[in-house]
Scaffold this active site. Structure first.
Site: not given
Ligand code: AHR
Length: 516
Positions: A198, A319
């Site tokens: 991110e 994710e």
């Molecule tokens: O999964 C929780 C968070 O969500 C992670 O650390 C981040 O990459 C995303 O914003």
């Protein structure tokens, strides 16, 4: 963590009315098992994510060798056994946002000498660095999972990342000697390397253009040692930020093996809602919002196709999952949420979608493996429960490395109160290396059973067996110290007749069939 009584009344009322009206939908599924040249479903689609966040690593996985909680060399035994049964193909670590503030050298050497760190991203919790590179890579070996390392680009140097790769994978040299001094002579095999996380946000607040140059610099010095071949993953877009994907593909595609994307099932970041208490409208809205992933994956894939028609760069959804309010009384920075039959439905629908995108999508990592967001497992001190999402992942693991079999369902659509649209039935099919066909199905209706007719091109099944996951209420969950409310059972309800199977899926249920 009780189940809301008003909600239960509503559900019972709806179920009663449905029965009174004999509500039952009909679906015909056509399975094309004769189709040639179909892609293999990469096992990594069923991947997991473990971040230094709340009780994911500490307590959830790692309790240390001196703990009173039964453990194997510091890894808690109950969790380890549950994860082995899950067949975790790949495990991403150490973050998440944590990754871009993690300095790996603090997590090697004698544990008592390791410096403490403040987890700035997640509640300011002080961690003792007792779980570091050795502990993570040894865990992957125990689970038979590919490690997926997220490198620090936001606050770390090029040299730091380069040396980490050398430390993990080189047979000889200073880093290899240091590793041997710390107890590990043989290098590990490390396939996946994420170059930042991110980086448009917590990973350095960069523009796509700037990050694509930074990516190339960090990726260049992450070398292949001693026969290890890194699969380098560039940080990707948040959800539908297609411009990010376009810029990365334009500027850096020849230097990357994979490009990531993140998508969470959150309808409103300011009002995420309770994991346990929700109305039927909110249930459908959550599920239909989650189904947006289908369009998001398609759109990113289309952009990638324009720059990379040979599909040499993989799309990695590293994710995904539901994100609700934390459980009352828990640390807001620890993202601890309960997990209900609704989460199981989200998981099933998403996994069926992923199975259809594998010409470009090569990995997906649900957030997160233990005690964080849409977890597989929840712990409370020495106690552990398997979540409804765990059961879906365990039931669906038959698709790992199987060959995709095209299928389509004649079903209607569900339109949520937010206007999101999803099919009213979800399915995917694969054939494993032993020739067994597996069909995973989900009936999202809260108030209707679905009678399903499955028609094969040519196959006349000799036998069929299966498993079903359903619950007495959509917000049913598994709670510490209580008998599980959501767990799979054998499903014997499928009937074979020539090239046809017939079965009935109860409301809000998930079924996986095995066909010989
Ligand atoms: O999964 C929780 C968070 O969500 C992670 O650390 C981040 O990459 C995303 O914003």
């Amino acid at each position: 963590m009780g189940v809301d009584a008003t909600f239960m009344k509503k559900i019972f009322l709806i179920s009663f009315l449905a029965m009174a009206l004999n509500a039952q939908a009909q679906v015909v599924v056509s399975v094309h098992e004769t189709a040639k040249d179909q892609p293999v479903i990469p096992a990594e689609i069923y991947g997991q994510f473990s971040e230094h966040l709340g009780k994911c690593i500490y307590e959830g996985i790692w309790v240390g060798p001196g703990s009173s909680i039964p453990n194997v060399d510091g890894y808690r035994t109950d969790v380890l056994n549950a994860l082995k049964a899950l067949k975790v193909p790949v495990l991403r670590w150490p973050g998440g946002c944590f990754a871009d503030e993690y300095h790996w050298m603090d997590g090697i050497g004698p544990r008592e000498d390791r410096p403490k760190l403040v987890n700035n991203n997640w509640g300011g919790t002080v961690e003792d660095n007792s779980f570091g590179t050795h502990e993570f890579l040894n865990l992957c070996e125990m689970l038979g999972a590919e490690p997926y390392i997220s490198g620090n680009v936001g606050s770390g140097t090029v040299e730091e990342l380069a040396k980490w790769v050398e430390y993990m994978t080189a047979e000889n040299g200073t880093m290899a000697e240091l590793r041997a001094k710390n107890g590990r002579r043989e290098p590990w095999k490390v396939k996946y390397l994420g170059v930042g996380n991110e980086n448009w946000g917590c990973g350095g607040d960069m523009t796509a253009q700037y990050y694509s140059d930074v990516y190339k610099r960090y990726a260049l010095y992450a070398r292949n040692y001693s026969g290890n071949s890194l699969f380098k993953v560039a940080c990707g877009a948040s959800g539908d930020d297609y411009e990010w994907t376009r810029t990365l593909m334009k500027n850096a595609r020849s230097k990357m093996n994979g490009l990531s994307v993140h998508f969470y099932t959150v309808r409103d970041w300011n009002h995420k809602g309770s994991a346990l208490q929700f109305t039927p409208e909110e249930y459908y809205a959550t599920l239909a919002y989650s189904y947006r992933i289908d369009e998001i994956l398609r759109n990113h894939s289309d952009i990638m196709d324009a720059y990379d028609p040979q599909k040499t760069v993989a799309l990695m959804l590293d994710e995904w999952g539901t994100w609700f309010d934390v459980e009352p009384g828990t640390n807001p920075g620890h993202l601890f949420q309960q997990n209900t039959m609704r989460d199981a439905m989200v998981a099933a629908v998403n996994l069926n979608v992923f199975n259809r995108h594998t010409d470009r999508l090569k990995m997906a990592n649900i957030a997160q493996i233990v005690n964080v967001l849409q977890s597989m497992i929840l712990t409370d001190g020495p106690r552990m429960v398997l979540t409804p999402t765990y059961h879906v992942f365990r039931m669906f693991n038959v698709h790992q490395d199987a060959t995709f079999v095209p299928s389509e369902a004649s079903c209607g659509t569900i339109v949520s109160c937010d206007g999101d649209v999803m099919p009213s039935f979800s399915q995917s099919v694969s054939r494993d290396s032993a020739g067994l066909i597996h069909i995973s199905m989900a009936n999202p209706y809260l108030d209707k059973a679905v009678s399903v007719e499955v028609n094969f091109d040519e196959l006349k099944p000799r036998s069929v067996s299966g498993e079903i996951l359903k619950a007495s209420a959509i917000n049913a969950c598994n709670e510490f110290g209580k008998a599980p409310q959501v767990q799979p059972a054998r499903f014997n309800g499928a009937r074979v007749s020539g090239k046809k199977l017939t079965l009935t899926l109860p409301a809000a249920s998930v079924v996986v069939l095995e066909i010989k």
